[in-house]
Motif scaffolding. Structure first.
Motif, PDB file in Angstrom:
ATOM      1  N   UNK A 100       0.839  -1.202   0.000  1.00  0.00           N
ATOM      2  CA  UNK A 100       0.000   0.000   0.000  1.00  0.00           C
ATOM      3  C   UNK A 100       0.874   1.252   0.000  1.00  0.00           C
ATOM      4  N   UNK A 101       1.902   1.246   0.844  1.00  0.00           N
ATOM      5  CA  UNK A 101       2.801   2.408   0.869  1.00  0.00           C
ATOM      6  C   UNK A 101       3.455   2.610  -0.499  1.00  0.00           C
ATOM      7  N   UNK A 102       3.870   1.515  -1.108  1.00  0.00           N
ATOM      8  CA  UNK A 102       4.551   1.637  -2.398  1.00  0.00           C
ATOM      9  C   UNK A 102       3.592   2.156  -3.468  1.00  0.00           C
ATOM     10  N   UNK A 103       2.395   1.603  -3.512  1.00  0.00           N
ATOM     11  CA  UNK A 103       1.429   2.055  -4.519  1.00  0.00           C
ATOM     12  C   UNK A 103       1.082   3.530  -4.310  1.00  0.00           C
ATOM     13  N   UNK A 104       1.056   3.951  -3.067  1.00  0.00           N
ATOM     14  CA  UNK A 104       0.716   5.350  -2.767  1.00  0.00           C
ATOM     15  C   UNK A 104       1.938   6.257  -2.774  1.00  0.00           C
ATOM     16  N   UNK A 105       3.102   5.694  -3.019  1.00  0.00           N
ATOM     17  CA  UNK A 105       4.361   6.444  -2.978  1.00  0.00           C
ATOM     18  C   UNK A 105       4.510   7.193  -1.650  1.00  0.00           C
ATOM     19  N   UNK A 106       4.277   6.480  -0.581  1.00  0.00           N
ATOM     20  CA  UNK A 106       4.462   7.054   0.742  1.00  0.00           C
ATOM     21  C   UNK A 106       5.699   6.415   1.355  1.00  0.00           C
ATOM     22  N   UNK A 107       6.449   7.033   2.235  1.00  0.00           N
ATOM     23  CA  UNK A 107       6.264   8.409   2.688  1.00  0.00           C
ATOM     24  C   UNK A 107       6.707   9.430   1.636  1.00  0.00           C
ATOM     25  N   UNK A 108       6.015  10.524   1.632  1.00  0.00           N
ATOM     26  CA  UNK A 108       6.305  11.591   0.688  1.00  0.00           C
ATOM     27  C   UNK A 108       6.018  12.890   1.432  1.00  0.00           C
ATOM     28  N   UNK A 109       7.039  13.356   2.101  1.00  0.00           N
ATOM     29  CA  UNK A 109       6.779  14.498   2.998  1.00  0.00           C
ATOM     30  C   UNK A 109       6.683  15.821   2.273  1.00  0.00           C
ATOM     31  N   UNK A 110       7.219  15.887   1.055  1.00  0.00           N
ATOM     32  CA  UNK A 110       7.063  17.145   0.317  1.00  0.00           C
ATOM     33  C   UNK A 110       5.989  17.000  -0.742  1.00  0.00           C
TER      34      UNK A 110
END
Lengths: 460, 175, 398
Positions: B113-123
């Motif tokens: 899920x994180x990978x599909x959502x490209x998380x973490x992405x703080x900027x």
């Protein structure tokens, strides 16, 4: 209600959130405990809890220094408080997974008010549980032998041992619960981040919320992940307590070896866990003023589940007795008669009255919806479930097959203090959670409000 | 230099209608933001089904096979006679196999899920808007990037005006 | 969907099933007659075969009762439109009582503990005599059927009454009585399982056995419910009422209960296998004798493995043809499960399928479903005035 002439009438479902609350006010209510001035009751209880942790630490240090001999274990009772406490704490944790996963799959929307709370409880309870078998192994500095790590001696763990299955079950359970909890927390941590007044607070919550911004493409994968985790956690929670029951049930010991143990342990675990949720929720909703979100209706439903699982446990007690007689196997029969009438009869009858009799009060709506009664009953259930594990562990062991190997087990002060200390650890973690994390799942509870439906207000 | 046009709506229903409208106008890469998932939004935005299920399936299969073969190998490599059972007692391997299957599936669900959502992405340029901060509490937003085909700031402003928009803002991304 | 259009022509299915009822009665009669002739060829085997089929339909009827009770107990909304079939299924309790008569004649063949001369030399059976004796056995059977017919009658009557009066109080009443009815149900089902099935091997005991039979019962009841609605759909009934959303949810429940069955079956086997206590392992040893091993493997793969792998797919649960195939397969597996429990007692050397296994099953099921359609003929196909009906009509999965 009168007979209705129209053919389609909807029976009103109770409100999940007190009417009149908006999305914004829900955020406010949940954020308040994190943003308000530190209440004095929090500080006081926190100090008490931390002293419990210190007690636990000193007991464990003493144990590692001296060895298992300082506990009350003897021959024939080789398993005592440590195992009882382990099963007790793991059981407490099960309610969290039930609420977050199983009730989710059953579309029980009321779970949104209590799931975060119960999941936190799961994680802290499993931490407390893990300590006991961890220190029971005797040479604690070799605990890593429990894991299949290649080593120069070419030794491997015994995969046919239920105790090793426990290692895998409990650590998987802990890991999965933690991930499930964290995934649920991410959108709420972003809420706290966006409300933060100070830079430090914004930074810390910002890091943990991973840059969440409520994008629908994210929500899509997020919801899928949540559903899959729920679907995975459901069989997991069944398996964990089943495997815990295997510790006993794969043996040949009368009182331990019975086929109903796995589902019976699971039912008991949910029972005790719900009781703990009720105990803590009654306090938390009062102290943090969460009554708009955690209503009497929520508590009533939890009490119904306590009643149900209490009956399941009662069914298992009954079946065990019936089959012990029906088997015609004299040791089996003796083990159960000894439970009810032997030297530990007091423990057995505490267990029966707390677990089977006291929840019967919940047949009455008055009792189900009365805060003092549910508080007292939930405490009784907690006590009763601890005694259930005590009865299973100790009474089955203390009179071995030959009367020459009969004995009596009593805990030492170290046993008792370690147990008390584990409560200290549990409450320390729990108080930290209450103060620093959203106690109620903000995004999920908004999702079940009527305003969240895109077609809200169209028919009216 | 890119820019993002950010429009706020007051209710989930209005946001859903706006998304439907944008999809009908042929926009595809715009994004909606809400404090909770909105029922029907995936269809309104014409999103494909999430691929996460397949990732988890692979993870689960890996855990299953890894767990079972580890135990088989260990039991034959380091043979122990336990309660008179054969070295290869597959029945006794089921609990650990199951646990590892669940563990691997759960790992792939979360990290997938994180990978599909490209998380973490703080900027993200959208965080520059102070107004956007209420997205995690009670704000419902649409953001359109100027890379989107057919992006026209004024035309979109007019379009949103017909959709009962609450607030419009342009965010500049200087990266 | 507009709630008005659904009414009348579709749901008031009075006398739509006359011809199928007659056909089923005729086929059922023929096959019962064939079975009756076969009875004289192998009387002993006949009773075991009969008990297997009987248990299949008894578990179906009781599982249907559980579905109805569960729905009231949980005040479920989505499942209102699929409640009528289980309600009519559980109305077959009186039929099951009538069909119990052959078992009375076969007591001596089926239950070793009825042989008093054998009991006299068997220490364990002597201990069990207070429970395992014919007088008490019949008292219990009468008690079970009394409770079951009382539950099914109460719930069926009030639900049908509501079709006419639309009285909400009836729903509330039933929700209240569902709680204690469920307790009675749990106890009677457990002990019926012990009496009818477990006591065939009178030395053997397992505390989980009641739960095992229960899991199978719920599984088969949900499966048959799903099948029956698909049959009605083929007859152009309830097409817009019982939608793919309901089949999807039924599929999920079937999937869940199939895993539950597997869990219970595994726990029972596993604990007995690991501990190796002679009294207990005897039961399982029989199932690894000769070709029974094959049936055991078939159960593992067919009852657990295949549905587990295929029914996990959302697409398959919503595709009615595949859904129907999977559900039929599960019904078959439930029969294999009961066959696997009961028949090794009479055919210990290996699997030995008799012709009467098939004729009995066909005859029994035709009569059973003939009665089902006969009862269905008299009622509406959905509880049309249930207060939660609109919730069920507008139900969508997430």
């Amino acid at each position: 209600m009168t007979a209705s002439t129209s053919s389609i009438v909807q029976v009103k479902r109770p409100d999940l959130v007190v009417p009149g609350e908006t999305f914004e006010s829900v955020t406010e209510i949940v954020s308040r405990p994190m943003e308000m001035k530190l209440p004095s009751w929090w500080l006081i209880t926190f100090c008490v809890a931390v002293s419990g942790v210190l007690l636990l630490k000193s007991m464990l240090a003493y144990l590692i220094w001296e060895g298992i001999g300082i506990w009350g274990l003897n021959n024939p009772v080789g398993w005592g408080y440590a195992i009882v406490n382990f099963v007790f704490w793991v059981g407490i944790g099960h309610a969290g997974t039930l609420i977050s996963a199983i009730l989710f799959l059953f579309r029980q929307k009321w779970r949104t008010a209590i799931n975060r709370f119960a999941e936190a409880m799961t994680i802290f309870a499993v931490i407390c549980a893990g300590i006991f078998p961890g220190v029971h192994i005797g040479r604690q500095w070799l605990a890593y032998w429990l894991f299949p790590i290649p080593n120069s001696m070419g030794m491997w763990p015994n995969f046919k041992s239920p105790l090793l299955w426990d290692v895998f079950a409990v650590s998987t359970y802990f890991t999965v619960s933690l991930m499930f909890w964290y995934v649920g927390l991410v959108p709420d941590l972003a809420t706290v981040r966006d409300r933060a007044k100070s830079k430090v607070r914004q930074m810390i919550y910002g890091i943990f919320s991973l840059g969440w911004r409520g994008s629908n493409r994210h929500w899509q994968n997020y919801e899928k992940a949540y559903l899959l985790l729920a679907a995975l956690a459901t069989p997991l929670v069944l398996s964990v307590h089943s495997i815990v029951s295997f510790d006993f049930a794969v043996s040949q010991l009368p009182g331990w070896h019975t086929t109903i143990f796995p589902p019976y342990f699971v039912a008991g675990a949910i029972f005790s866990g719900f009781a703990m949720v009720v105990t803590l929720m009654v306090l938390a909703r009062q102290l943090f003023n969460l009554k708009a979100l955690v209503t009497i209706g929520h508590l009533e439903r939890m009490n119904k589940i306590i009643l149900l699982t209490g009956m399941l446990v009662g069914y298992a007690y009954g079946m065990e007795f019936f089959m012990a007689w029906y088997s015609g196997y004299q040791y089996e029969t003796f083990a159960f008669i000894n439970r009810a009438t032997g030297p530990y009869a007091w423990a057995y009858w505490i267990m029966v009255s707390c677990n089977v009799i006291s929840p019967q009060l919940f047949w009455f709506k008055k009792c189900r919806t009365s805060i003092p009664i549910m508080f007292i009953v939930s405490i009784f259930v907690n006590i009763g479930m601890w005694f259930e594990r005590f009865v299973i562990t100790v009474t089955s062991l203390h009179r071995d097959f030959l009367p020459s190997s009969w004995g009596y087990y009593s805990p030492t002060w170290v046993d008792v203090c370690t147990f008390i200390g584990s409560f200290g650890l549990f409450f320390t973690l729990f108080l930290l959670f209450l103060r620093f994390l959203p106690v109620i799942s903000i995004s999920e509870i908004k999702n079940v409000m009527p305003e969240a439906d895109p077609h809200y207000g169209e028919e009216h | 230099m890119n820019e993002i046009l950010l429009a706020e709506f007051s209710t989930p229903g209005k946001l859903l209608k706006a998304a439907e409208k944008l999809s009908n106008c042929g926009y595809t890469t715009y994004e909606t933001y809400s404090p909770f998932p909105i029922h029907g939004m995936d269809d309104a935005m014409r999103l494909k089904h999430s691929k996460l299920g397949w990732i988890v399936l692979c993870g689960g299969a890996t855990g299953l096979i890894a767990g079972f073969s580890l135990q088989t190998w260990v039991s034959l490599h380091y043979p122990l006679i336990i309660s008179g059972k054969p070295f290869f007692s597959y029945q006794a391997f089921i609990p650990v196999t199951f646990e590892l299957m669940v563990l691997f599936s759960a790992f792939s669900a979360v990290f997938g899920m994180f990978a599909l959502n490209k998380l973490p992405q703080h900027y993200n340029p959208i965080f520059k808007s102070d107004y956007f901060r209420k997205v995690t509490s009670h704000g419902f937003f649409i953001g359109i990037d100027s890379n989107e085909k057919g992006y026209d700031r004024d035309k979109l402003r007019d379009l949103f005006a017909t959709l009962d928009v609450k607030h419009i803002e342009v965010i500049e991304d200087d990266e | 969907m507009s709630t008005k259009q659904l009414i009348e022509n579709d749901i008031d299915a009075f006398d739509k099933f006359g011809s199928i009822t007659r056909t089923l009665f005729v086929i059922g009669g023929i096959f019962s007659f064939i079975s009756f002739i076969l009875f004289f060829f192998d009387t002993h085997y006949f009773y075991f075969s009969y008990l297997t089929t009987y248990m299949f339909f008894l578990t179906l009827t009781l599982g249907a009762m559980f579905i109805v009770l569960l729905q009231y107990l949980t005040t479920a909304g989505w499942s209102v439109v699929i409640r009528r079939v289980p309600e009519v299924l559980m109305r077959n309790i009186p039929l099951m009582l009538v069909l119990f008569i052959p078992i009375i004649f076969g007591m001596h063949d089926l239950y070793h503990w009825t042989h008093l001369d054998a009991v006299a030399h068997d220490h364990l059976l002597q201990i069990k005599r207070p429970w395992l004796n014919q007088v008490f056995f019949f008292i219990r059977i009468i008690l079970y059927f009394f409770i079951w017919s009382w539950i099914s009658k109460t719930f069926f009557k009030k639900s049908v009454l509501q079709d006419e009066t639309g009285d909400h109080q009836l729903t509330l009443d039933l929700e209240r009585s569902a709680s204690y009815s469920m307790i009675l149900f749990a106890l009677t089902l457990t002990f019926a399982a012990v009496d009818l099935v477990m006591s065939i091997t009178p030395h053997w005991y397992s505390t989980i056995f009641g739960v095992y039979i229960f899991a199978g019962a719920v599984l088969i009841a949900f499966s048959v419910t799903s099948l029956m609605y698909m049959y009605l759909r083929r007859k152009n009934l309830l097409k817009d009422i019982v939608t793919v959303e309901h089949y999807h949810d039924l599929g999920k429940l079937i999937y869940g209960f199939n895993i539950f069955w597997s869990y219970i079956a595994f726990c029972q086997f596993f604990l007995i296998w690991y501990a190796s206590v002679p009294e207990e392992t005897d039961f399982y040893l029989k199932h690894f004798e000769g070709s029974w091993t094959f049936v055991t493997i078939l159960l593992c793969v067919g009852h657990f493995g295949i549905p587990f792998v295929f029914f996990i797919s959302r697409w398959l649960k919503r595709h009615l043809v595949y859904h129907a195939c999977m559900v039929l397969w599960i019904c078959f597996m439930h029969f294999v499960d009961l066959y696997w429990i009961i028949i090794p007692n009479v055919a210990p050397d290996g699997l030995d399928i008799h012709f009467m296994d098939i004729t009995l099953f066909i005859g029994f099921s035709c009569i059973y479903f003939a009665m089902f359609f006969k009862n269905l003929n008299k009622v509406c196909l959905i509880p049309k005035k249930d207060p939660r009906l609109s919730e069920s009509l507008n139900f969508v999965n997430f």
